[in-house]
Scaffold this motif. Structure first.
Motif, PDB file in Angstrom:
ATOM      1  N   ASN A  94      -3.601  22.680  -9.550  1.00 33.28           N
ATOM      2  CA  ASN A  94      -4.273  23.953  -9.823  1.00 33.28           C
ATOM      3  C   ASN A  94      -3.409  25.176  -9.523  1.00 33.28           C
ATOM      4  N   GLY A  95      -2.138  24.959  -9.139  1.00 34.82           N
ATOM      5  CA  GLY A  95      -1.211  26.063  -9.009  1.00 34.82           C
ATOM      6  C   GLY A  95      -1.406  26.969  -7.817  1.00 34.82           C
ATOM      7  N   ASP A  96      -1.828  26.398  -6.685  1.00 36.53           N
ATOM      8  CA  ASP A  96      -1.966  27.218  -5.479  1.00 36.53           C
ATOM      9  C   ASP A  96      -0.920  26.876  -4.423  1.00 36.53           C
ATOM     10  N   GLY A  97       0.030  25.983  -4.772  1.00 38.34           N
ATOM     11  CA  GLY A  97       1.085  25.617  -3.832  1.00 38.34           C
ATOM     12  C   GLY A  97       0.750  24.473  -2.921  1.00 38.34           C
ATOM     13  N   ILE A  98      -0.453  23.921  -3.080  1.00 39.50           N
ATOM     14  CA  ILE A  98      -0.902  22.798  -2.246  1.00 39.50           C
ATOM     15  C   ILE A  98      -1.348  21.660  -3.155  1.00 39.50           C
ATOM     16  N   GLY A  99      -0.889  20.447  -2.878  1.00 36.99           N
ATOM     17  CA  GLY A  99      -1.304  19.291  -3.667  1.00 36.99           C
ATOM     18  C   GLY A  99      -2.801  19.065  -3.556  1.00 36.99           C
ATOM     19  N   ASP A 100      -3.363  18.340  -4.518  1.00 34.81           N
ATOM     20  CA  ASP A 100      -4.811  18.183  -4.572  1.00 34.81           C
ATOM     21  C   ASP A 100      -5.193  16.845  -5.211  1.00 34.81           C
ATOM     22  N   ASP A 109     -12.452  19.220   0.917  1.00 40.03           N
ATOM     23  CA  ASP A 109     -12.072  20.606   1.144  1.00 40.03           C
ATOM     24  C   ASP A 109     -11.719  21.256  -0.195  1.00 40.03           C
ATOM     25  N   PRO A 110     -12.148  22.501  -0.410  1.00 42.30           N
ATOM     26  CA  PRO A 110     -11.886  23.159  -1.696  1.00 42.30           C
ATOM     27  C   PRO A 110     -10.417  23.203  -2.096  1.00 42.30           C
ATOM     28  N   ILE A 111      -9.496  23.202  -1.136  1.00 46.42           N
ATOM     29  CA  ILE A 111      -8.084  23.236  -1.530  1.00 46.42           C
ATOM     30  C   ILE A 111      -7.674  21.949  -2.243  1.00 46.42           C
ATOM     31  N   PHE A 112      -8.427  20.858  -2.017  1.00 48.13           N
ATOM     32  CA  PHE A 112      -8.120  19.576  -2.653  1.00 48.13           C
ATOM     33  C   PHE A 112      -8.984  19.295  -3.878  1.00 48.13           C
ATOM     34  N   SER A 128      -4.216  10.300   2.651  1.00 57.98           N
ATOM     35  CA  SER A 128      -4.444  11.003   3.905  1.00 57.98           C
ATOM     36  C   SER A 128      -5.599  11.992   3.735  1.00 57.98           C
ATOM     37  N   PRO A 129      -6.150  12.541   4.825  1.00 56.49           N
ATOM     38  CA  PRO A 129      -7.432  13.265   4.753  1.00 56.49           C
ATOM     39  C   PRO A 129      -7.479  14.401   3.742  1.00 56.49           C
ATOM     40  N   PHE A 130      -8.594  14.447   3.036  1.00 60.99           N
ATOM     41  CA  PHE A 130      -8.864  15.519   2.074  1.00 60.99           C
ATOM     42  C   PHE A 130     -10.227  16.148   2.352  1.00 60.99           C
ATOM     43  N   PHE A 131     -10.817  15.855   3.511  1.00 63.19           N
ATOM     44  CA  PHE A 131     -12.157  16.328   3.844  1.00 63.19           C
ATOM     45  C   PHE A 131     -12.140  17.817   4.205  1.00 63.19           C
ATOM     46  N   LYS A 132     -13.296  18.406   4.199  1.00 64.15           N
ATOM     47  CA  LYS A 132     -13.435  19.805   4.572  1.00 64.15           C
ATOM     48  C   LYS A 132     -12.919  19.995   5.990  1.00 64.15           C
ATOM     49  N   SER A 133     -12.074  21.023   6.160  1.00 62.47           N
ATOM     50  CA  SER A 133     -11.367  21.164   7.429  1.00 62.47           C
ATOM     51  C   SER A 133     -10.781  22.574   7.551  1.00 62.47           C
ATOM     52  N   PRO A 134     -10.696  23.101   8.774  1.00 60.54           N
ATOM     53  CA  PRO A 134      -9.964  24.362   8.982  1.00 60.54           C
ATOM     54  C   PRO A 134      -8.458  24.195   8.784  1.00 60.54           C
ATOM     55  N   MET A 135      -7.996  22.946   8.686  1.00 61.90           N
ATOM     56  CA  MET A 135      -6.587  22.619   8.424  1.00 61.90           C
ATOM     57  C   MET A 135      -5.645  23.033   9.554  1.00 61.90           C
ATOM     58  N   ILE A 161       0.852  -1.189   0.000  1.00 64.69           N
ATOM     59  CA  ILE A 161       0.000   0.000   0.000  1.00 64.69           C
ATOM     60  C   ILE A 161       0.887   1.237   0.000  1.00 64.69           C
ATOM     61  N   TYR A 162       0.593   2.176  -0.882  1.00 64.21           N
ATOM     62  CA  TYR A 162       1.400   3.384  -1.046  1.00 64.21           C
ATOM     63  C   TYR A 162       0.644   4.561  -0.443  1.00 64.21           C
ATOM     64  N   GLN A 163       1.219   5.148   0.602  1.00 59.19           N
ATOM     65  CA  GLN A 163       0.559   6.277   1.252  1.00 59.19           C
ATOM     66  C   GLN A 163       0.839   7.574   0.518  1.00 59.19           C
ATOM     67  N   ILE A 164      -0.243   8.285   0.194  1.00 60.76           N
ATOM     68  CA  ILE A 164      -0.146   9.589  -0.448  1.00 60.76           C
ATOM     69  C   ILE A 164      -0.604  10.663   0.533  1.00 60.76           C
ATOM     70  N   TYR A 165       0.276  11.618   0.783  1.00 60.33           N
ATOM     71  CA  TYR A 165      -0.065  12.782   1.604  1.00 60.33           C
ATOM     72  C   TYR A 165      -0.447  13.885   0.615  1.00 60.33           C
ATOM     73  N   PRO A 166      -1.748  14.110   0.400  1.00 57.37           N
ATOM     74  CA  PRO A 166      -2.184  14.889  -0.772  1.00 57.37           C
ATOM     75  C   PRO A 166      -1.645  16.315  -0.834  1.00 57.37           C
ATOM     76  N   ARG A 167      -1.426  16.952   0.315  1.00 58.15           N
ATOM     77  CA  ARG A 167      -0.913  18.325   0.307  1.00 58.15           C
ATOM     78  C   ARG A 167       0.438  18.420  -0.394  1.00 58.15           C
ATOM     79  N   SER A 168       1.174  17.313  -0.388  1.00 54.16           N
ATOM     80  CA  SER A 168       2.563  17.337  -0.858  1.00 54.16           C
ATOM     81  C   SER A 168       2.826  16.424  -2.046  1.00 54.16           C
ATOM     82  N   PHE A 169       1.789  15.931  -2.698  1.00 52.45           N
ATOM     83  CA  PHE A 169       2.021  14.976  -3.783  1.00 52.45           C
ATOM     84  C   PHE A 169       2.148  15.676  -5.137  1.00 52.45           C
ATOM     85  N   CYS A 170       1.105  16.365  -5.563  1.00 54.43           N
ATOM     86  CA  CYS A 170       1.169  17.069  -6.845  1.00 54.43           C
ATOM     87  C   CYS A 170       0.121  18.173  -6.863  1.00 54.43           C
ATOM     88  N   ASP A 171       0.556  19.379  -7.181  1.00 52.44           N
ATOM     89  CA  ASP A 171      -0.333  20.543  -7.231  1.00 52.44           C
ATOM     90  C   ASP A 171      -0.811  20.749  -8.663  1.00 52.44           C
TER      91      ASP A 171
END
Length: 545
Positions: free
Chosen positions: A25-31, A74-77, A53-60, A13-23
């Protein structure tokens, strides 16, 4: 994998941390679209599934582990349509999709908590863990947060404390309330109906607390090399009342009843406890979790003796349960740094495949964290660039988890931010990671990336019998880690040199006629009745009975 309801046994199983995998939409955060864009790469690794890892709506505040809406992205994802597209694209490539679920707590901005804290007699007043203060106004007991300090926070509206096992913005749900359980099960069903193949259950043994609210007893302090006590007050107690309660087992049976209605779906639990192996055994017996992983291999000790002790403890208690072996994730320093303090950077990189071979040959499944296949080391993050509240709170003695969460390097050759994003990313891409970018390693047949691919491909060639074979650890008395995998008609002998010098093991007589099936990239030899291994060497011998 399709049609195999037990695909998860011996899976990778390959864990993906979405914030840091691939951006994308060009906002600096993976999605999520970024993950979809890179699925061909994931497929090329040969893994069976991805854990996102979590991509749900969140104050982060805790980067998605503080959920404010269990049923939305969450809209950032991205959005739900992006998630549906990801599921379809992954399944088209034969990749299963496991998503994180946080069932022990929510964000303090979740509508449930906003209602619960309003007063003591609203419909959700008992959805969280509330308690009156002691007569002197202090917290109800001595429980400590995982992130340091008291686990209790004062609410002026209710004039009560609420429990927070993690950050103060992450109030604990009261799963003793049947209505809370029903809601969480309904939220799991929402994602099952969207096609997910399983759940990774975050800190799942924190889901229930002891309603007596008795104090936890003190534990003997383990002093560091300077003779100082732990930085984190969480380590000052035995945690016998604030987690791993018996009611949790009944709830997990309800979760399993739900997932069993969706053939081929699985649950994987994160269980950290003072008695990890016992908890893993209890939580992975029939009709509970399919598998669980602990923090045993997420620390700094990886000596052969420590590994022998860990594997033997696991074998003694796991019985029909199933472990998932993880040596890296988004919460701990990268294994290349953590397990190679006495080695140079070049030597450490040469040892990376050894750790993967160990995971792939143990009885259980495997979790690999993104970037491990590139041989990424822990990043040094300046204080002003820190994002993790855990590290900010305990700086400078503890620097938090940002060092293992930096963005994936996709391109070098002068690419902005190593191809992760065209704008400043949420965490910097370390300069030393650029030469290890995917595009660079793709061109080198002997790169760490291609070594990982070869090992996973080799692992796929092992028989179904070996995949579930029993495990028996040998006491070599030296820096060689050795264990058998014994099936009905065939068995393996695995020997790995975890030390800083050459090692030798007498070849067990029964394995004299065995076939050497060691992946080619490992040095070592079997000669003169001995297995001789250089540093980071290994041998895997196969025997038909």
């Amino acid at each position: 994998m399709s049609g195999n309801s037990e695909w998860w046994r011996n899976s990778v199983i390959y864990q993906i941390y979405p914030r840091s995998f691939c951006d994308a939409n060009g906002d600096g955060i993976g999605d999520l679209p970024g993950i979809t864009r890179k699925l061909d790469y994931v497929q090329s690794l040969g893994v069976d599934a991805i854990w996102i890892s979590p991509f749900f709506k969140s104050p982060m505040v805790d980067f998605g582990y503080d959920v404010s809406d269990y049923r939305d992205v969450d809209p950032i994802f991205g959005n739900l349509a992006d998630f549906d597209e990801l599921i379809e694209a992954a399944h088209a490539r034969g990749i299963k999709v496991i998503i994180d679920q946080i069932l022990s707590h929510t964000s303090d901005r979740h509508p449930w908590f906003e209602e619960s804290r309003a007063n003591r007699d609203n419909p959700k007043a008992d959805w969280y863990v509330w308690a009156d203060p002691k007569p002197d106004g202090s917290a109800p007991n001595n429980w400590m947060s995982n992130f340091g300090g008291s686990a209790w926070r004062w609410c002026t509206r209710r004039r009560q404390y609420y429990l927070t096992n993690f950050l103060k913005e992450q109030p604990d749900l009261n799963l003793h309330n049947p209505a809370v359980q029903e809601q969480l099960l309904a939220d799991l069903k929402f994602w099952l109906d969207r096609g997910v193949d399983g759940f990774r259950l975050d800190a799942i043994n924190h889901a229930f607390h002891n309603r007596s609210l008795d104090d936890n007893p003190p534990r003997p302090l383990e002093l560091d090399e300077k003779g100082l006590p732990p930085v984190n007050t969480y380590e000052y107690q035995w945690h016998i009342h604030d987690k791993s309660q018996p009611e949790n087992l009944l709830f997990l049976q309800r979760v399993r009843q739900l997932t069993d209605r969706y053939p081929g779906t699985i649950t994987m639990g994160e269980v950290g406890d003072d008695n990890t192996h016992k908890i893993m055994a209890e939580y992975t017996t029939e009709h509970r979790l399919n598998m669980a992983y602990s923090f045993d291999l997420l620390g700094s000790d990886h000596s052969a003796q420590f590994l022998r002790d860990t594997l033997e403890k696991n074998r003694e208690v796991i019985e029909r349960g199933w472990p998932c072996w993880s040596i890296a994730n988004h919460d701990v320093p990268r294994s290349l740094t953590r397990w190679n303090a006495e080695f140079s950077t070049e030597q450490a990189l040469a040892r990376a495949p050894l750790f993967v071979l160990m995971q792939l040959t143990l009885r259980g499944s495997v979790c690999l964290y993104q970037g491990e296949e590139l041989g990424l080391e822990e990043a040094e993050i300046a204080f002003e660039d820190l994002q993790d509240p855990y590290g900010i709170n305990l700086w400078p003695e503890f620097k938090g988890r940002d060092g293992c969460r930096t963005p994936m390097p996709w391109f070098d050759s002068g690419a902005v931010n190593a191809g992760f994003s065209e704008v400043k990313p949420w965490l910097p891409v370390p300069q030393e990671h650029h030469p290890k970018a995917v595009s660079v390693q793709e061109q080198d047949p002997n790169s760490t990336l291609n070594q990982f691919r070869a090992l996973i491909d080799w692992h796929r060639g092992l028989s179904a019998e070996i995949a579930t074979a029993e495990q028996e650890v040998l006491d070599t008395g030296n820096d060689l880690l050795a264990f058998y995998r014994r099936g009905q008609t065939e068995q393996l002998l695995v020997v790995l040199n975890m030390g800083t010098g050459e090692g030798t093991l007498a070849l067990p007589e029964e394995f004299a006629p065995a076939e050497d099936i060691t992946p080619q990239l490992f040095a070592g030899e079997v000669a003169g009745g001995e297995i001789k291994l250089p540093v980071a060497g290994a041998r895997v011998l196969h025997l038909n009975q």
